[in-house]
Design an enzyme around this catalytic site. Structure first.
Site, short mmCIF file in Angstrom:
data_model
loop_
_atom_site.label_atom_id
_atom_site.label_comp_id
_atom_site.label_asym_id
_atom_site.label_seq_id
_atom_site.Cartn_x
_atom_site.Cartn_y
_atom_site.Cartn_z
N GLU A 1 -13.91 5.23 6.14
CA GLU A 1 -12.82 5.82 6.90
C GLU A 1 -13.29 6.28 8.28
O GLU A 1 -14.42 6.74 8.45
CB GLU A 1 -12.23 7.00 6.13
CG GLU A 1 -11.12 7.76 6.85
CD GLU A 1 -9.86 6.95 7.10
OE1 GLU A 1 -9.97 5.87 7.73
OE2 GLU A 1 -8.78 7.40 6.70
N ASP B 1 -3.01 5.37 -2.73
CA ASP B 1 -3.90 6.48 -2.40
C ASP B 1 -4.00 7.40 -3.61
O ASP B 1 -2.98 7.76 -4.21
CB ASP B 1 -3.31 7.22 -1.19
CG ASP B 1 -4.25 8.25 -0.59
OD1 ASP B 1 -5.26 8.58 -1.23
OD2 ASP B 1 -3.97 8.71 0.53
N GLU C 1 -11.75 9.43 -2.57
CA GLU C 1 -12.54 9.83 -1.41
C GLU C 1 -13.48 10.98 -1.71
O GLU C 1 -13.43 11.57 -2.79
CB GLU C 1 -11.61 10.21 -0.26
CG GLU C 1 -10.76 11.43 -0.56
CD GLU C 1 -9.57 11.55 0.36
OE1 GLU C 1 -9.44 12.62 1.00
OE2 GLU C 1 -8.76 10.62 0.46
N ASP D 1 -6.29 10.13 -3.21
CA ASP D 1 -6.94 11.29 -2.60
C ASP D 1 -8.32 11.54 -3.21
O ASP D 1 -9.14 10.66 -3.27
CB ASP D 1 -6.03 12.51 -2.71
CG ASP D 1 -4.74 12.33 -1.92
OD1 ASP D 1 -4.81 11.82 -0.80
OD2 ASP D 1 -3.66 12.69 -2.44
N HIS E 1 -7.70 4.21 -4.18
CA HIS E 1 -8.94 4.68 -3.55
C HIS E 1 -9.16 6.17 -3.77
O HIS E 1 -8.23 6.97 -3.80
CB HIS E 1 -9.01 4.31 -2.07
CG HIS E 1 -7.91 4.81 -1.19
ND1 HIS E 1 -7.84 6.10 -0.73
CD2 HIS E 1 -6.84 4.17 -0.64
CE1 HIS E 1 -6.80 6.24 0.06
NE2 HIS E 1 -6.16 5.09 0.12
N CYS F 1 -5.78 14.43 6.33
CA CYS F 1 -5.74 13.04 6.77
C CYS F 1 -7.08 12.63 7.34
O CYS F 1 -7.72 13.39 8.08
CB CYS F 1 -4.63 12.86 7.81
SG CYS F 1 -4.66 11.27 8.66
N ARG G 1 -13.82 5.32 -1.15
CA ARG G 1 -13.62 5.70 0.26
C ARG G 1 -14.55 6.86 0.61
O ARG G 1 -14.68 7.82 -0.16
CB ARG G 1 -12.16 6.13 0.47
CG ARG G 1 -11.92 6.93 1.75
CD ARG G 1 -10.47 7.28 1.95
NE ARG G 1 -10.32 8.41 2.86
CZ ARG G 1 -9.17 8.84 3.35
NH1 ARG G 1 -8.03 8.23 3.01
NH2 ARG G 1 -9.10 9.89 4.17
N ASN H 1 -8.72 0.60 7.34
CA ASN H 1 -7.54 1.46 7.45
C ASN H 1 -7.07 1.42 8.90
O ASN H 1 -7.65 2.05 9.78
CB ASN H 1 -7.89 2.89 7.04
CG ASN H 1 -6.68 3.78 6.94
OD1 ASN H 1 -5.56 3.31 6.84
ND2 ASN H 1 -6.91 5.09 6.96
N TYR I 1 0.84 -1.19 0.00
CA TYR I 1 0.00 0.00 0.00
C TYR I 1 0.88 1.24 0.00
O TYR I 1 1.76 1.38 0.85
CB TYR I 1 -0.92 0.02 1.22
CG TYR I 1 -1.70 1.32 1.36
CD1 TYR I 1 -2.67 1.64 0.42
CD2 TYR I 1 -1.44 2.20 2.40
CE1 TYR I 1 -3.38 2.83 0.53
CE2 TYR I 1 -2.15 3.40 2.52
CZ TYR I 1 -3.11 3.71 1.58
OH TYR I 1 -3.81 4.89 1.67
N ASP J 1 -0.11 15.84 5.59
CA ASP J 1 -1.13 15.36 4.66
C ASP J 1 -2.33 16.29 4.69
O ASP J 1 -3.33 16.04 5.35
CB ASP J 1 -1.54 13.93 5.06
CG ASP J 1 -2.51 13.31 4.06
OD1 ASP J 1 -2.62 13.84 2.94
OD2 ASP J 1 -3.14 12.30 4.40
#
Length: 302
Positions: free
Chosen positions: A189, A85, A114, A87, A112, A122, A159, A212, A42, A57
């Site tokens: 999440e 990731d 989001e 984002d 993923h 984050c 996500r 996660n 990952y 982040d």
């Protein structure tokens, strides 16, 4: 040989399996994970932002930052799938489509997307801002359409960060709608209890659900066995390498600054000179490749 995406999909089709993904943030941490036999990696967005930019982040990493980093890690060993990731997809629908195409070209097996605003943070920080559901669905739809357009596969992980701001029912509804559009995996999440985790896995079944595992975040600690028993099929560890590296390098920096020597830090890696460290990153394979091609630079070793 099966492609990384095919391997990842085969893992997800096995309902008795959980895919364990250590979070890596550069070539060295990726090599260490690969050398220890993990079957999937990952690429953490937080770790990428910190390692490439030296920043927190907070949505400052760009598509180019993330794609280039993901491509490097994904191609260290093409036998091992990489989940990365992505984002928010870095913009509107057109940009999400471009992100999808670029990640596919980079060799990423899964990523993923989001539903935070573009200036994200984050997922385990407070006061996140969430886009309207139609905007989120447009991101997922853009990724699905781009995958179809290029005729190459990638696992799309939906996500949602809506749990903190909108509540459980709204967050689960978003994931269900993303799955209807074509997302392959659900990622809730900021889960706050083991009971909530189990309920989410049951409600989203048979779609694979990702956990996660951020120790010190809002989600309670799960072992791999506990996550599997709860119903998760993927577990990622974003801080897998960040924490140990931070602690070890901080201790070494403090020792060198205070004593003028780093003897204790060196003792911790006794016997690991430059050659041994290079071996971790594929020196032996590089030498063998050169010799097999008729090169002579490494005939007598290094």
């Amino acid at each position: 040989m099966a492609s990384p995406v095919q391997k990842l999909r085969a893992m997800l089709e096995d309902k008795d399996k959980i895919v364990v993904c250590p979070g890596v943030f550069d070539g060295l941490t990726a090599r260490i994970a690969l050398n220890n036999g993990f079957e999937c990696l990952y690429m953490t967005g937080a770790g990428t932002t910190m390692s490439r930019l030296g920043m927190p982040d907070l949505g400052v990493a760009t598509l180019n930052d993330m794609r280039d980093h993901a491509g490097m890690i994904a191609n260290l060993d093409r036998r091992v799938p990489l989940i990365a990731d992505a984002d928010t997809g870095y913009g509107g629908a057109l940009m999400v489509g471009r992100t999808t195409e670029q990640y596919i070209q980079a060799g990423v097996a899964g990523f993923h997307l989001e539903d935070q605003v573009v200036n994200k943070r984050c997922g385990h920080l407070k006061n996140k801002e969430i886009v309207d559901e139609d905007v989120y669905m447009s991101r997922i739809r853009a990724a699905v359409n781009a995958r179809t357009k290029v005729g190459q596969d990638i696992v799309i992980i939906a996500r949602t960060d809506a749990l903190q701001m909108l509540g459980y029912e709204a967050a689960i509804s978003r994931l269900k709608n993303a799955i209807k559009i074509g997302a392959d995996v659900a990622f809730l999440e900021g889960i706050i209890s083991k009971e909530q985790a189990k309920e989410a896995c049951e409600e989203l079944a048979p779609t694979p659900v990702l956990l996660n595992m951020v120790d010190g975040g809002v989600t309670p600690h799960f072992t791999v066995a506990e996550a599997k028993e709860t119903g998760f099929q993927i577990i990622i560890y974003p801080a897998f390498a960040l924490g140990p590296v931070y602690r070890a390098v901080t201790a070494a920096a403090k020792e060198l600054k205070e004593t003028g020597d780093n003897a204790n830090a060196v003792a911790d890696i006794s016997g690991m000179g430059p050659r041994e460290l290079f071996m971790v990153c594929g020196l032996k394979e590089a030498m063998e490749f050169d010799i097999a091609a008729g090169g002579s630079a490494y005939t007598n070793g290094v």
